[in-house]
Design a protein around this motif. Sequence first.
Motif, PDB file in Angstrom:
ATOM      1  N   ALA A  61       1.074   8.720  -2.359  1.00 32.49           N
ATOM      2  CA  ALA A  61       0.633   8.390  -3.713  1.00 32.49           C
ATOM      3  C   ALA A  61      -0.779   7.833  -3.632  1.00 32.49           C
ATOM      4  CB  ALA A  61       1.562   7.358  -4.355  1.00 32.49           C
ATOM      5  N   TRP A  62      -1.523   7.989  -4.736  1.00 38.43           N
ATOM      6  CA  TRP A  62      -2.865   7.422  -4.791  1.00 38.43           C
ATOM      7  C   TRP A  62      -3.307   7.262  -6.236  1.00 38.43           C
ATOM      8  CZ3 TRP A  62      -5.748  10.788  -7.503  1.00 38.43           C
ATOM      9  CH2 TRP A  62      -5.457  12.150  -7.384  1.00 38.43           C
ATOM     10  N   VAL A  63      -4.246   6.363  -6.416  1.00 39.46           N
ATOM     11  CA  VAL A  63      -4.929   6.225  -7.692  1.00 39.46           C
ATOM     12  C   VAL A  63      -6.373   5.844  -7.393  1.00 39.46           C
ATOM     13  CG1 VAL A  63      -4.343   3.778  -8.069  1.00 39.46           C
ATOM     14  CG2 VAL A  63      -4.854   5.242 -10.031  1.00 39.46           C
ATOM     15  N   VAL A  64      -7.293   6.473  -8.107  1.00 35.48           N
ATOM     16  CA  VAL A  64      -8.709   6.114  -8.007  1.00 35.48           C
ATOM     17  C   VAL A  64      -9.061   5.409  -9.312  1.00 35.48           C
ATOM     18  CG1 VAL A  64     -11.082   6.939  -7.772  1.00 35.48           C
ATOM     19  CG2 VAL A  64      -9.224   8.074  -6.505  1.00 35.48           C
ATOM     20  N   MET A  65      -9.362   4.134  -9.189  1.00 33.03           N
ATOM     21  CA  MET A  65      -9.740   3.303 -10.326  1.00 33.03           C
ATOM     22  C   MET A  65     -11.268   3.318 -10.431  1.00 33.03           C
ATOM     23  SD  MET A  65      -6.830   2.225 -11.506  1.00 33.03           S
ATOM     24  CE  MET A  65      -7.169   0.749 -12.453  1.00 33.03           C
ATOM     25  N   PRO A  66     -11.833   2.774 -11.511  1.00 31.31           N
ATOM     26  CA  PRO A  66     -13.296   2.811 -11.649  1.00 31.31           C
ATOM     27  C   PRO A  66     -14.062   2.213 -10.467  1.00 31.31           C
ATOM     28  CG  PRO A  66     -12.314   2.281 -13.740  1.00 31.31           C
ATOM     29  CD  PRO A  66     -11.188   2.272 -12.724  1.00 31.31           C
ATOM     30  N   ASP A  67     -13.511   1.172  -9.820  1.00 37.05           N
ATOM     31  CA  ASP A  67     -14.253   0.516  -8.736  1.00 37.05           C
ATOM     32  C   ASP A  67     -13.473   0.358  -7.430  1.00 37.05           C
ATOM     33  OD1 ASP A  67     -12.443  -1.433  -9.492  1.00 37.05           O
ATOM     34  OD2 ASP A  67     -13.941  -2.993  -9.832  1.00 37.05           O
ATOM     35  N   HIS A  68     -12.340   1.035  -7.304  1.00 34.78           N
ATOM     36  CA  HIS A  68     -11.567   0.960  -6.063  1.00 34.78           C
ATOM     37  C   HIS A  68     -10.516   2.061  -6.036  1.00 34.78           C
ATOM     38  CE1 HIS A  68      -8.911  -1.290  -8.795  1.00 34.78           C
ATOM     39  NE2 HIS A  68      -7.932  -1.023  -7.952  1.00 34.78           N
ATOM     40  N   PHE A  69      -9.856   2.176  -4.887  1.00 35.31           N
ATOM     41  CA  PHE A  69      -8.713   3.080  -4.820  1.00 35.31           C
ATOM     42  C   PHE A  69      -7.576   2.423  -4.065  1.00 35.31           C
ATOM     43  CE2 PHE A  69     -11.000   4.639  -0.916  1.00 35.31           C
ATOM     44  CZ  PHE A  69      -9.996   4.460   0.028  1.00 35.31           C
ATOM     45  N   HIS A  70      -6.367   2.919  -4.346  1.00 37.36           N
ATOM     46  CA  HIS A  70      -5.162   2.588  -3.596  1.00 37.36           C
ATOM     47  C   HIS A  70      -4.606   3.915  -3.099  1.00 37.36           C
ATOM     48  CE1 HIS A  70      -5.117  -1.507  -5.117  1.00 37.36           C
ATOM     49  NE2 HIS A  70      -5.264  -1.025  -6.337  1.00 37.36           N
ATOM     50  N   TRP A  71      -4.206   3.937  -1.836  1.00 37.09           N
ATOM     51  CA  TRP A  71      -3.728   5.182  -1.235  1.00 37.09           C
ATOM     52  C   TRP A  71      -2.548   4.865  -0.338  1.00 37.09           C
ATOM     53  CZ3 TRP A  71      -7.018   8.061   2.971  1.00 37.09           C
ATOM     54  CH2 TRP A  71      -6.563   9.369   3.133  1.00 37.09           C
ATOM     55  N   LEU A  72      -1.403   5.413  -0.641  1.00 37.67           N
ATOM     56  CA  LEU A  72      -0.190   5.235   0.147  1.00 37.67           C
ATOM     57  C   LEU A  72      -0.054   6.448   1.056  1.00 37.67           C
ATOM     58  CD1 LEU A  72       2.417   3.646   0.712  1.00 37.67           C
ATOM     59  CD2 LEU A  72       3.463   4.903  -1.199  1.00 37.67           C
ATOM     60  N   ILE A  73      -0.063   6.189   2.352  1.00 43.32           N
ATOM     61  CA  ILE A  73      -0.046   7.281   3.332  1.00 43.32           C
ATOM     62  C   ILE A  73       0.989   7.037   4.415  1.00 43.32           C
ATOM     63  CG2 ILE A  73      -2.502   7.790   3.043  1.00 43.32           C
ATOM     64  CD1 ILE A  73      -2.720   6.394   5.975  1.00 43.32           C
ATOM     65  N   GLU A  74       1.339   8.111   5.085  1.00 40.01           N
ATOM     66  CA  GLU A  74       2.005   8.020   6.378  1.00 40.01           C
ATOM     67  C   GLU A  74       0.952   8.423   7.391  1.00 40.01           C
ATOM     68  OE1 GLU A  74       5.547  10.134   8.971  1.00 40.01           O
ATOM     69  OE2 GLU A  74       5.631  10.233   6.786  1.00 40.01           O
ATOM     70  N   LEU A  75       0.709   7.563   8.357  1.00 38.99           N
ATOM     71  CA  LEU A  75      -0.330   7.808   9.358  1.00 38.99           C
ATOM     72  C   LEU A  75       0.185   8.812  10.387  1.00 38.99           C
ATOM     73  CD1 LEU A  75      -3.180   6.858  10.167  1.00 38.99           C
ATOM     74  CD2 LEU A  75      -2.088   5.114  11.587  1.00 38.99           C
ATOM     75  N   ASN A  76      -0.605   9.845  10.650  1.00 31.92           N
ATOM     76  CA  ASN A  76      -0.197  10.871  11.600  1.00 31.92           C
ATOM     77  C   ASN A  76      -0.919  10.708  12.931  1.00 31.92           C
ATOM     78  OD1 ASN A  76       1.608  11.896   9.744  1.00 31.92           O
ATOM     79  ND2 ASN A  76       0.216  13.433   8.976  1.00 31.92           N
ATOM     80  N   ASP A  77      -2.023  11.395  13.166  1.00 29.55           N
ATOM     81  CA  ASP A  77      -2.590  11.422  14.512  1.00 29.55           C
ATOM     82  C   ASP A  77      -3.916  10.689  14.683  1.00 29.55           C
ATOM     83  OD1 ASP A  77      -4.178  13.196  13.143  1.00 29.55           O
ATOM     84  OD2 ASP A  77      -4.124  14.754  14.671  1.00 29.55           O
ATOM     85  N   LYS A  78      -4.311   9.860  13.752  1.00 36.50           N
ATOM     86  CA  LYS A  78      -5.550   9.078  13.872  1.00 36.50           C
ATOM     87  C   LYS A  78      -5.217   7.614  13.653  1.00 36.50           C
ATOM     88  CE  LYS A  78      -8.369  12.675  14.074  1.00 36.50           C
ATOM     89  NZ  LYS A  78      -8.967  13.069  15.314  1.00 36.50           N
ATOM     90  N   THR A  79      -6.190   6.745  13.902  1.00 36.46           N
ATOM     91  CA  THR A  79      -6.018   5.326  13.608  1.00 36.46           C
ATOM     92  C   THR A  79      -6.395   5.070  12.152  1.00 36.46           C
ATOM     93  OG1 THR A  79      -8.280   4.697  14.185  1.00 36.46           O
ATOM     94  CG2 THR A  79      -6.634   4.708  15.989  1.00 36.46           C
ATOM     95  N   LEU A  80      -5.998   3.923  11.641  1.00 30.87           N
ATOM     96  CA  LEU A  80      -6.404   3.538  10.287  1.00 30.87           C
ATOM     97  C   LEU A  80      -7.920   3.534  10.166  1.00 30.87           C
ATOM     98  CD1 LEU A  80      -3.941   0.598   9.571  1.00 30.87           C
ATOM     99  CD2 LEU A  80      -3.910   2.886   8.541  1.00 30.87           C
TER     100      LEU A  80
END
Length: 152
Positions: A61-80
């Motif tokens: 899930a994700w939302v892009v707000m006017p001055d920020h974003f929130h992003w819900l992910i499952e991490l696969n093969d890279k670091t945060l």
Amino acid sequence: MPTSKNAYRLRIGRHSEQGRLYLLTSTTQQRRPIFKDFHLGRLVVEQFRQAHDEGVVTSKAWVVMPDHFHWLIELNDKTLAEVMCRVKSRSSVTVNQACRSSGRLWQKGYHDRALRDEEDIKDIARYIIKNPIRARLTTRIGDYPLWDACWM
């Protein structure tokens, strides 16, 4: 979000674990509401999709707000750090090109929260996508154009 002199604190205790769910948040430099412009917000969304399509993350899930974003992910093969560096740098380039400008788009650092197995991921996704309602940008999530969730 901390000031840049305190940004290092965001890294204390940070650990990247493949297969773990993370809620990631990043804000624009000086909280400029640049993504009020739908087309500029879509450039960030394109970077989320590219990371997903390349298998770096699985976007939930994700939302892009006017001055920020929130992003819900499952991490696969890279670091945060690699994921956020990739998304923030690529979106900076495309947004700056679209605006015919240069300079920093994002504040340094980012916030991450690793989700525990017992947490209800769908409730967290609902919380994310309801951000525009809480910010009084809309009264119905379907009327806000810069969000998605894999369950919707």
